[in-house]
Scaffold this motif. Structure first.
Motif, PDB file in Angstrom:
ATOM      1  N   GLU A  12       0.761  -1.431   0.054  1.00  0.00           N
ATOM      2  CA  GLU A  12       0.161   0.100   0.123  1.00  0.00           C
ATOM      3  C   GLU A  12       0.959   1.278   0.143  1.00  0.00           C
ATOM      4  N   ILE A  13       0.547   2.110  -0.934  1.00  0.00           N
ATOM      5  CA  ILE A  13       1.298   3.554  -1.072  1.00  0.00           C
ATOM      6  C   ILE A  13       0.505   4.494  -0.821  1.00  0.00           C
ATOM      7  N   ALA A  14       0.594   5.229   0.241  1.00  0.00           N
ATOM      8  CA  ALA A  14      -0.219   6.383   0.543  1.00  0.00           C
ATOM      9  C   ALA A  14      -0.062   7.778  -0.042  1.00  0.00           C
ATOM     10  N   THR A  15       1.247   7.742  -0.666  1.00  0.00           N
ATOM     11  CA  THR A  15       1.423   9.197  -1.204  1.00  0.00           C
ATOM     12  C   THR A  15       2.378   9.243  -2.426  1.00  0.00           C
ATOM     13  N   ALA A  16       2.359  10.110  -3.314  1.00  0.00           N
ATOM     14  CA  ALA A  16       3.252  10.029  -4.523  1.00  0.00           C
ATOM     15  C   ALA A  16       4.755   9.964  -4.257  1.00  0.00           C
ATOM     16  N   ASP A  17       4.990  10.431  -3.022  1.00  0.00           N
ATOM     17  CA  ASP A  17       6.287  10.316  -2.546  1.00  0.00           C
ATOM     18  C   ASP A  17       6.595   9.042  -2.292  1.00  0.00           C
ATOM     19  N   ALA A  18       5.753   8.269  -1.494  1.00  0.00           N
ATOM     20  CA  ALA A  18       6.307   6.806  -1.124  1.00  0.00           C
ATOM     21  C   ALA A  18       6.056   5.951  -2.555  1.00  0.00           C
ATOM     22  N   ARG A 141      -9.610   2.552  -2.374  1.00  0.00           N
ATOM     23  CA  ARG A 141     -10.267   3.273  -1.342  1.00  0.00           C
ATOM     24  C   ARG A 141     -10.365   4.693  -1.918  1.00  0.00           C
ATOM     25  N   ASP A 142     -11.170   5.640  -1.224  1.00  0.00           N
ATOM     26  CA  ASP A 142     -11.606   7.046  -1.846  1.00  0.00           C
ATOM     27  C   ASP A 142     -10.420   7.944  -1.412  1.00  0.00           C
ATOM     28  N   ASP A 143      -9.565   7.541  -0.725  1.00  0.00           N
ATOM     29  CA  ASP A 143      -8.096   8.448  -0.264  1.00  0.00           C
ATOM     30  C   ASP A 143      -7.285   8.094  -1.418  1.00  0.00           C
TER      31      ASP A 143
END
Length: 154
Positions: A12-18, A141-143
């Motif tokens: 799972e990757i939460a951000t563009a930086d990740a 997910r929606d985020d």
């Protein structure tokens, strides 16, 4: 592919930086002749992941979506393989022989001497190599969280 990078997995990757960090980790272990096929819906982060791969490979040039140029080559800064970043969707959309079109592009390197990263390449880019890394990026997910699933296919 060299090194310790797992041949399959999910993250799972939460951000563009990740996503760029994941790509950087992957790019550090790719070698000449590797084919990476990226799949996922529009806006999933395929180009963002490729930016990280480019950083890990230490190639020059700003990585942007290859939509308007079909393919862009980024030369190594450290004597490694070049990165050829391809928009396979455009090859499919405008050609009866997309593999011939890819081969005919005015690239300064042979594909077997480079790492090829193909966005939208599932279903025909896999014909370029007996082994390739297939990566799917999905929003579940929606985020902004993305789920990246990868598998080395031989």
């Amino acid at each position: 592919m060299i090194g310790d990078f797992s041949h399959s997995g999910t993250r799972e990757i939460a951000t563009a930086d990740a996503a760029r960090e994941f790509g950087k980790e992957l790019g550090a272990v790719l070698e000449a002749g590797d084919l990476v096929i990226l799949d996922g819906p529009l806006g999933a982060g395929k180009t963002t992941l490729t930016q990280g791969i480019a950083e890990g490979m230490q190639v020059k040039g700003r990585v942007t979506s290859p939509t308007f140029v079909i393919a862009r080559e980024h030369r190594s800064l450290v004597g490694g393989p070049s990165l050829v970043h391809v928009d396979a969707y455009r090859l499919l959309d405008h050609s009866e022989d997309p593999l011939g079109e890819l081969d005919a592009l005015d690239l300064d390197t042979e594909l077997e001497d480079a790492v090829v990263v193909a966005e939208w390449g599932g279903g025909f880019m896999d014909q370029l190599s007996e082994a390739y890394l297939f990566i799917n990026i999905n929003r579940e997910r929606d985020d902004d969280t993305r789920v990246i699933t990868w598998n080395w296919v031989n």
